[in-house]
Design a protein around this motif. Structure first.
Motif, PDB file in Angstrom:
ATOM      1  N   ASN A 176      56.427  -5.479  94.206  1.00  0.00           N
ATOM      2  CA  ASN A 176      56.611  -6.824  94.182  1.00  0.00           C
ATOM      3  C   ASN A 176      56.086  -7.475  95.147  1.00  0.00           C
ATOM      4  OD1 ASN A 176      57.449  -6.330  91.582  1.00  0.00           O
ATOM      5  ND2 ASN A 176      59.541  -6.197  92.403  1.00  0.00           N
ATOM      6  N   ARG A 177      55.584  -7.058  96.183  1.00  0.00           N
ATOM      7  CA  ARG A 177      55.025  -7.812  97.257  1.00  0.00           C
ATOM      8  C   ARG A 177      53.748  -8.528  97.215  1.00  0.00           C
ATOM      9  NH1 ARG A 177      54.490  -7.973 103.118  1.00  0.00           N
ATOM     10  NH2 ARG A 177      52.320  -8.142 103.352  1.00  0.00           N
ATOM     11  N   ASP A 178      53.499  -9.538  97.754  1.00  0.00           N
ATOM     12  CA  ASP A 178      52.291 -10.421  97.515  1.00  0.00           C
ATOM     13  C   ASP A 178      51.128  -9.778  98.265  1.00  0.00           C
ATOM     14  OD1 ASP A 178      50.662 -12.194  96.775  1.00  0.00           O
ATOM     15  OD2 ASP A 178      51.310 -13.896  98.203  1.00  0.00           O
ATOM     16  N   LEU A 179      50.485  -9.283  97.509  1.00  0.00           N
ATOM     17  CA  LEU A 179      49.373  -8.250  98.354  1.00  0.00           C
ATOM     18  C   LEU A 179      48.149  -9.142  98.761  1.00  0.00           C
ATOM     19  CD1 LEU A 179      49.369  -5.315  95.827  1.00  0.00           C
ATOM     20  CD2 LEU A 179      50.216  -5.429  98.060  1.00  0.00           C
ATOM     21  N   GLY A 180      48.258 -10.511  98.383  1.00  0.00           N
ATOM     22  CA  GLY A 180      47.112 -11.434  98.550  1.00  0.00           C
ATOM     23  C   GLY A 180      46.025 -11.437  97.731  1.00  0.00           C
ATOM     24  N   PHE A 181      46.284 -11.014  96.393  1.00  0.00           N
ATOM     25  CA  PHE A 181      45.164 -11.056  95.390  1.00  0.00           C
ATOM     26  C   PHE A 181      46.347 -10.480  94.070  1.00  0.00           C
ATOM     27  CE2 PHE A 181      44.637  -6.494  94.365  1.00  0.00           C
ATOM     28  CZ  PHE A 181      44.876  -6.075  95.752  1.00  0.00           C
ATOM     29  N   ASP A 182      45.584 -10.927  93.197  1.00  0.00           N
ATOM     30  CA  ASP A 182      46.230 -10.963  91.761  1.00  0.00           C
ATOM     31  C   ASP A 182      45.751  -9.510  91.126  1.00  0.00           C
ATOM     32  OD1 ASP A 182      48.033 -11.739  89.906  1.00  0.00           O
ATOM     33  OD2 ASP A 182      46.723 -13.493  89.340  1.00  0.00           O
ATOM     34  N   LYS A 183      46.814  -8.711  90.943  1.00  0.00           N
ATOM     35  CA  LYS A 183      46.312  -7.293  90.692  1.00  0.00           C
ATOM     36  C   LYS A 183      46.558  -6.958  89.088  1.00  0.00           C
ATOM     37  CE  LYS A 183      50.761  -5.381  91.833  1.00  0.00           C
ATOM     38  NZ  LYS A 183      51.615  -4.325  92.393  1.00  0.00           N
ATOM     39  N   GLU A 184      47.449  -8.086  88.563  1.00  0.00           N
ATOM     40  CA  GLU A 184      47.836  -7.960  86.951  1.00  0.00           C
ATOM     41  C   GLU A 184      46.410  -7.964  86.191  1.00  0.00           C
ATOM     42  OE1 GLU A 184      50.851  -7.022  86.463  1.00  0.00           O
ATOM     43  OE2 GLU A 184      51.411  -7.188  88.527  1.00  0.00           O
ATOM     44  N   HIS A 185      46.424  -7.272  85.248  1.00  0.00           N
ATOM     45  CA  HIS A 185      45.474  -7.378  84.037  1.00  0.00           C
ATOM     46  C   HIS A 185      43.974  -7.515  84.382  1.00  0.00           C
ATOM     47  CE1 HIS A 185      48.798  -8.434  81.371  1.00  0.00           C
ATOM     48  NE2 HIS A 185      48.920  -9.789  81.947  1.00  0.00           N
ATOM     49  N   VAL A 186      43.849  -6.597  85.590  1.00  0.00           N
ATOM     50  CA  VAL A 186      42.372  -6.338  85.990  1.00  0.00           C
ATOM     51  C   VAL A 186      42.016  -4.972  85.685  1.00  0.00           C
ATOM     52  CG1 VAL A 186      40.917  -6.405  87.783  1.00  0.00           C
ATOM     53  CG2 VAL A 186      42.562  -7.907  87.751  1.00  0.00           C
ATOM     54  N   LEU A 187      40.902  -5.044  84.688  1.00  0.00           N
ATOM     55  CA  LEU A 187      40.157  -3.668  84.348  1.00  0.00           C
ATOM     56  C   LEU A 187      39.005  -3.435  85.447  1.00  0.00           C
ATOM     57  CD1 LEU A 187      40.572  -2.084  81.912  1.00  0.00           C
ATOM     58  CD2 LEU A 187      38.584  -3.322  80.854  1.00  0.00           C
ATOM     59  N   VAL A 188      39.152  -1.997  85.802  1.00  0.00           N
ATOM     60  CA  VAL A 188      38.240  -1.631  86.760  1.00  0.00           C
ATOM     61  C   VAL A 188      37.331  -0.488  85.938  1.00  0.00           C
ATOM     62  CG1 VAL A 188      37.454  -0.520  88.884  1.00  0.00           C
ATOM     63  CG2 VAL A 188      39.562  -2.073  88.631  1.00  0.00           C
ATOM     64  N   LEU A 189      35.804  -0.832  85.887  1.00  0.00           N
ATOM     65  CA  LEU A 189      34.830   0.107  85.249  1.00  0.00           C
ATOM     66  C   LEU A 189      33.943   0.338  86.370  1.00  0.00           C
ATOM     67  CD1 LEU A 189      34.431  -2.263  82.471  1.00  0.00           C
ATOM     68  CD2 LEU A 189      34.708  -0.088  81.975  1.00  0.00           C
ATOM     69  N   GLN A 190      33.387   1.859  86.081  1.00  0.00           N
ATOM     70  CA  GLN A 190      32.543   2.121  86.986  1.00  0.00           C
ATOM     71  C   GLN A 190      30.945   1.714  86.266  1.00  0.00           C
ATOM     72  OE1 GLN A 190      31.392   5.499  89.130  1.00  0.00           O
ATOM     73  NE2 GLN A 190      33.334   6.204  89.282  1.00  0.00           N
ATOM     74  N   VAL A 191      29.980   1.192  87.066  1.00  0.00           N
ATOM     75  CA  VAL A 191      28.896   0.828  86.362  1.00  0.00           C
ATOM     76  C   VAL A 191      27.836   1.857  86.345  1.00  0.00           C
ATOM     77  CG1 VAL A 191      27.020  -0.872  86.326  1.00  0.00           C
ATOM     78  CG2 VAL A 191      29.376  -1.364  87.106  1.00  0.00           C
ATOM     79  N   THR A 192      27.130   2.231  85.518  1.00  0.00           N
ATOM     80  CA  THR A 192      26.187   3.462  85.391  1.00  0.00           C
ATOM     81  C   THR A 192      24.654   2.688  85.332  1.00  0.00           C
ATOM     82  OG1 THR A 192      26.676   3.912  83.236  1.00  0.00           O
ATOM     83  CG2 THR A 192      27.498   5.204  84.945  1.00  0.00           C
TER      84      THR A 192
END
Lengths: 106, 874
Positions: free
Chosen positions: B525-541
């Protein structure tokens, strides 16, 4: 009645002959003397313990001597059962001898 | 008469040992008499020889006698044990199941420890394989990534090093026709096959990489692509570069065991790797070396320590190269610590659990054995020796612990699949001789440890005292100081001590579990300095990279998608960094070296992750020069460089080299924590990816708006499939990825929770047994008290008072130790929570409540019982 072996017969006869002095060393010495063959202590003890277990002989503690390191002797004595067994043994061998001698003289 | 010399005492003692007990006296006498007879007749030496010979002659019969008798006695012990189990079913159940649970837990932990220790040991050369790593000279900064040319250089210049290979794992796409797959492909030198033991199922390791455009795949991958067909000679397309390259399958490697730190799906020759991997400037690859049999790795470490400083151009990097043994890679971190700490912690925990279970066992058997005084007394009167009683009690407890062991293995067998799923490991019960023997050893030890108290203590009393004492239930023993105490007092003192020990450990565990849980929560729950919720990460080919702007616009049309951003490296990995010495900036003064991470990102990066600026601005489209000139650093970087007013300062990346990159700092971004919270936030710089650097768009992060994640996912997938229809849709969520950094901690959390639960459960079983025992013993007392007018509540109080006192004591012991242990653990984190007093208070109350519930259940039952029942026979 359980049968006895020749060795056991000899041991029991030794006990009878040694009377009040029938303990292991004496029996072993007597046997060696009579048979003329060296009998070891262990080979004398084996029939003794078997006979005692079967109730042919019984034992009591005797005197303690210095030569034994102050330990008591275990003196063996014949029981009634033992005597019966001995007589039975003798009867059988006598019978066999008689038969044989009869045949031999004919 | 002259006193005759007697046979040597030591011989006589030995004879005494071997002669049948019944005829001991007379036979020894006979032997001695015979000795003297022989001595007179044939001399002393002969007599001595005869005497000695008979000792040896007696040994065989002695041994067979012993065995026969112990077998007979053992049969008797067995009978008594089973009768005891039968006549006290409840007790025996608690006793055995508690021990079985403890053993099961210990076995599981030992299996895990064994698994962790088995890592990388299957290589034939495991003892002679090392990884080259480095440490900064003046800082505690370590690294495993090294320049590509190092491997070849080490092999050529140092005779101690027979062989070497570079190794660069790389998550990339590989495809066969329309089937494609994202997997770990690793660049290796051909010597890799000789150094490591990764047997080929098909193909020849010697010729596999004679042509650089080759690929060696694992059986798994071969199955995925080719099913039952022969993979050799087939052509796969590999997409590391913007265009795919065709590679010929030249070998199939058997699937890699899980206990290997080197894991890959396919292997590619280092020759066809990127150009930048092959320069001294970039720390890009892992380097493994094989030492000569007789070489000492510490000496080699000293010899190679200056290599990096000598060969890296612009040599102001002060990093010392050294070797790290292969067998240590999995367990020992370069900085010290690592998984080995947990291996130690859990081994200790396994022992502690076993100890708690043993205590239980001991407690219950002592409690019960007081009821067996009569049996002991009678046995003694009839003529059993103390040794026999000890043997009886020991064999009884060993039998019970063997029974528990049997149950424990059953439990382990049943639980193993769940444990494996929970921990993500592959533990197996192997029935090797060593394993079985060690299990039996454990059961034997447990049996002896837990049976020794009743065995040695209870067998020590005088039979008359025991038999009399049974009637008055008071046996008076004289202690040294003339003080008097009763057996039951002494027994109960020991029992209470054991209960205190047990509960101290349980409370200690509860505090630790809660402490770990709190810290993990804090991290989450620590504030990491950015929003990590609902972020989808994809590799681009490949193709997607060229069309990144188009797909971004397409996706943004949808209301579910808030933002889309591209970056060169993933947010969570420290993929690219530069040494502070290679950096130049206006007004550079300090000479301290540091690493500064960097990433190329597009203009929407800040918005997507909701990061905040501390000073200045983020780069944007509105400033035409930004694309080639701007950069943004974080607060940690400002601090590391010692800049006073960073905005507007020029910063030169890779100063002195040809591809100098000169940029102006346009803003300072607030620190954001992408790494594990074990470490402080490190210096970081962001540069725009627009225009020229388009090809570096390796990652796409999509911020979702709605909570209907599946719908958004489906949408994104269909959009992406429009561009690259053949590629699998592979993604992860940022928050999941970040949580996975704390994998070990979460594992620890899970394991400790599990162990704590068991510890408490076993302790409770013990307490339950003890409480019911003590209540049972006081049934008559309670009956009398009730008859005389005691109220139910008074009786309950009477019975629970005692236990609460001891649990209170347990708390006093557990608090400081747990506080100390938790503090040590928290030292591992750069960002940590306070333990707080509440954890202590809560765990204490929890222990109290559980204990009181258990004890009062028994007490209430006893207090409510009709006194007539208990006093009827008096």
């Amino acid at each position: 009645m359980k049968s006895i072996t020749r060795k056991e017969e000899l041991v029991m006869l030794s006990i009878l002959n040694l009377q009040e002095n029938a303990y292991l060393i004496a029996i072993q010495g007597y046997l060696s003397q009579v048979t003329g063959k060296k009998t070891s202590l262990t080979s004398a003890h084996l029939p003794l313990s078997r006979l005692e277990k079967n109730g042919y002989i019984e034992s009591k503690f005797g005197e303690a001597t210095a030569v034994r390191g102050g330990r008591r002797k275990k003196i063996y004595n014949m029981t009634k059962l033992g005597l019966e067994a001995l007589h039975e043994y003798k009867k059988i061998s006598d019978e066999l001898w008689e038969n044989y001698l009869k045949l031999a003289t004919q | 008469m002259k006193k005759k010399s007697r046979p040597p005492k030591i011989f006589t003692l030995m004879l005494q040992r071997f002669v049948p007990f019944r005829d001991q006296e007379s036979l020894l006498g006979d032997f001695e008499e015979m000795y003297h007879l022989i001595a007179e007749e044939k001399g002393k030496t002969r007599a001595l020889f005869w005497y000695g010979l008979h000792i040896i002659k007696l040994i065989p019969s002695f041994i067979s006698n012993t065995i026969i008798w112990s077998l007979i006695m053992f049969k008797n012990y067995l009978k008594i044990t089973f009768r005891n189990i039968k006549s006290h079913k409840g007790f025996s159940l608690i006793n055995i199941s508690g021990l079985a649970l403890g053993m099961a837990c210990t076995i599981l932990i030992l299996l895990w420890v064994q698994y962790e220790l088995s890592f990388d040991r299957f290589h034939e050369n495991a003892d002679k394989l090392y990884q080259a790593v480095y440490k900064f000279e003046d800082q505690e900064v370590y690294g495993r990534y090294l320049p590509g040319p190092l491997a070849a250089l080490l092999k050529d210049e140092y005779p101690d090093i027979i062989d070497s290979t570079s190794y660069k794992p790389w998550e990339k796409k590989i495809s066969f026709g329309v089937k494609s797959f994202f997997g770990t492909g690793s660049y290796i030198d051909p010597s890799f096959f000789e150094m490591f033991y990764f047997p080929f199922a098909k193909g020849d390791p010697n010729t596999a990489f004679s042509d650089p455009f080759s690929v060696v795949i694992t059986e798994n991958l071969a199955n995925k692509f080719f099913g039952n067909e022969d993979p050799l000679g087939k052509t796969l397309t590999y997409y590391a570069h913007s265009q795919g390259i065709d590679l010929n399958v030249t070998g199939v490697i058997k699937n890699i065991a899980q206990n290997s730190h080197i894991q890959f799906d396919f292997l590619i020759p280092y020759e066809i790797g990127y150009q930048w991997m092959k320069t001294w400037r970039n720390n890009a690859v892992h380097t493994y070396v094989l030492l000569r049999e007789e070489s000492n790795w510490q000496d080699v470490s000293k010899k190679i320590s200056g290599v990096l400083n000598k060969h890296i151009p612009n040599s102001n990097v002060k990093a010392n190269l050294y070797l790290h043994p292969l067998k240590k890679i999995h367990l020992f971190g370069l900085e010290g610590g690592g998984l080995i700490t947990y291996v130690y912690i859990f081994s200790v925990m396994a022992l502690v659990i076993l100890l708690i279970a043993c205590i239980n066992f001991m407690n219950l058997s002592t409690a019960r054995s007081e009821k067996r005084f009569k049996e002991i007394g009678i046995k003694k009167v009839v003529g059993s020796s103390r040794m026999q009683l000890i043997k009886q009690f020991l064999s009884e407890s060993i039998l019970l612990s063997l029974l528990a062991l049997f149950l424990a293995t059953l439990i382990v067998k049943l639980l193993l699949p769940y444990i494996n799923a929970m921990l993500g490991v592959e533990l197996k019960l192997n029935y090797s001789l060593v394993f079985i023997l060690s299990l039996f050893g454990m059961a034997l030890l447990t049996g002896i440890a837990s049976g020794s108290y009743p065995a040695f203590f209870l067998s020590s009393f005088h039979p008359a005292a025991i038999l009399k004492g049974q009637l008055s239930s008071m046996i008076i023993l004289k202690r040294k100081g003339g003080q008097k105490s009763t057996v039951s007092q002494r027994g109960s003192f020991l029992r209470k001590f054991l209960v205190v020990a047990q509960f101290s450990l349980s409370i200690f565990f509860i505090i630790c579990v809660m402490g770990i849980h709190k810290q993990l929560n804090y991290i989450r729950n620590r504030d990491l300095g950015f929003d990590k919720e609902h972020v989808l990460v994809l590799q681009v080919t490949g193709e997607l990279k060229q069309k990144s702007q188009i797909i971004k616009n397409e996706l943004l049309k949808n209301p579910d998608i808030q933002n889309v951003t591209f970056s060169a490296y993933s947010l969570t990995d420290w993929e690219s960094s530069v040494s502070g010495r290679d950096l130049d900036w206006t007004g550079r003064k300090i000479d301290r070296d540091f690493l500064i991470g960097n990433n190329y990102v597009d203009y929407d990066y800040l918005k997507t992750f909701n990061m905040k600026m501390a000073e200045g601005r983020f780069f944007s489209k509105e400033f035409a020069t930004d694309a080639s000139d701007a950069c943004v650093v974080n607060e940690a970087a400002v601090e590391a460089t010692g800049m006073k007013e960073p905005i507007g300062k020029k910063i030169v990346w890779s100063s002195g080299s040809q591809n100098e990159n000169r940029r102006t700092i346009v803003g300072v971004i607030k620190d954001f924590n992408t790494q594990s919270l074990h470490q402080e936030i490190r210096p970081f710089a962001l540069m725009p990816i627009e225009n020229i650097l388009q090809y570096m768009s390796n990652y796409m992060c999509i911020k979702l708006k709605s909570d209907d994640i599946p719908r958004s996912l489906k949408l994104i997938e269909s959009k992406i499939k429009e561009f690259v229809p053949d590629d699998p849709f592979i993604y992860h969520f940022l928050d999941e990825k970040i949580n996975s950094i704390y994998h070990t901690e979460q594992l620890t959390g899970k394991l400790t929770r599990f162990i704590t639960f068991l510890a408490i459960f076993i302790s409770c079983l013990g307490l339950f047994g003890l409480a019911s025992f003590s209540v049972e013993r006081r049934t008559k007392e309670i009956g009398v008290r009730k008859v005389l007018g005691a109220s139910v509540s008074k009786i309950i109080l009477l019975l629970t008072k005692d236990f609460s006192k001891w649990i209170f004591l347990a708390n006093i012991i557990a608090w400081p130790t747990a506080w100390f242990a938790m503090n040590r653990w928290l030292q591992n984190f750069a960002y940590r929570t306070d333990i707080g007093i509440w954890i202590f208070i809560f765990s204490t109350s929890l222990a109290f409540i559980i204990a009181l519930l258990i004890v009062s259940y028994q007490s209430i039952r006893a207090a409510l019982a009709n006194p007539v029942d208990s006093l009827r026979y008096e």
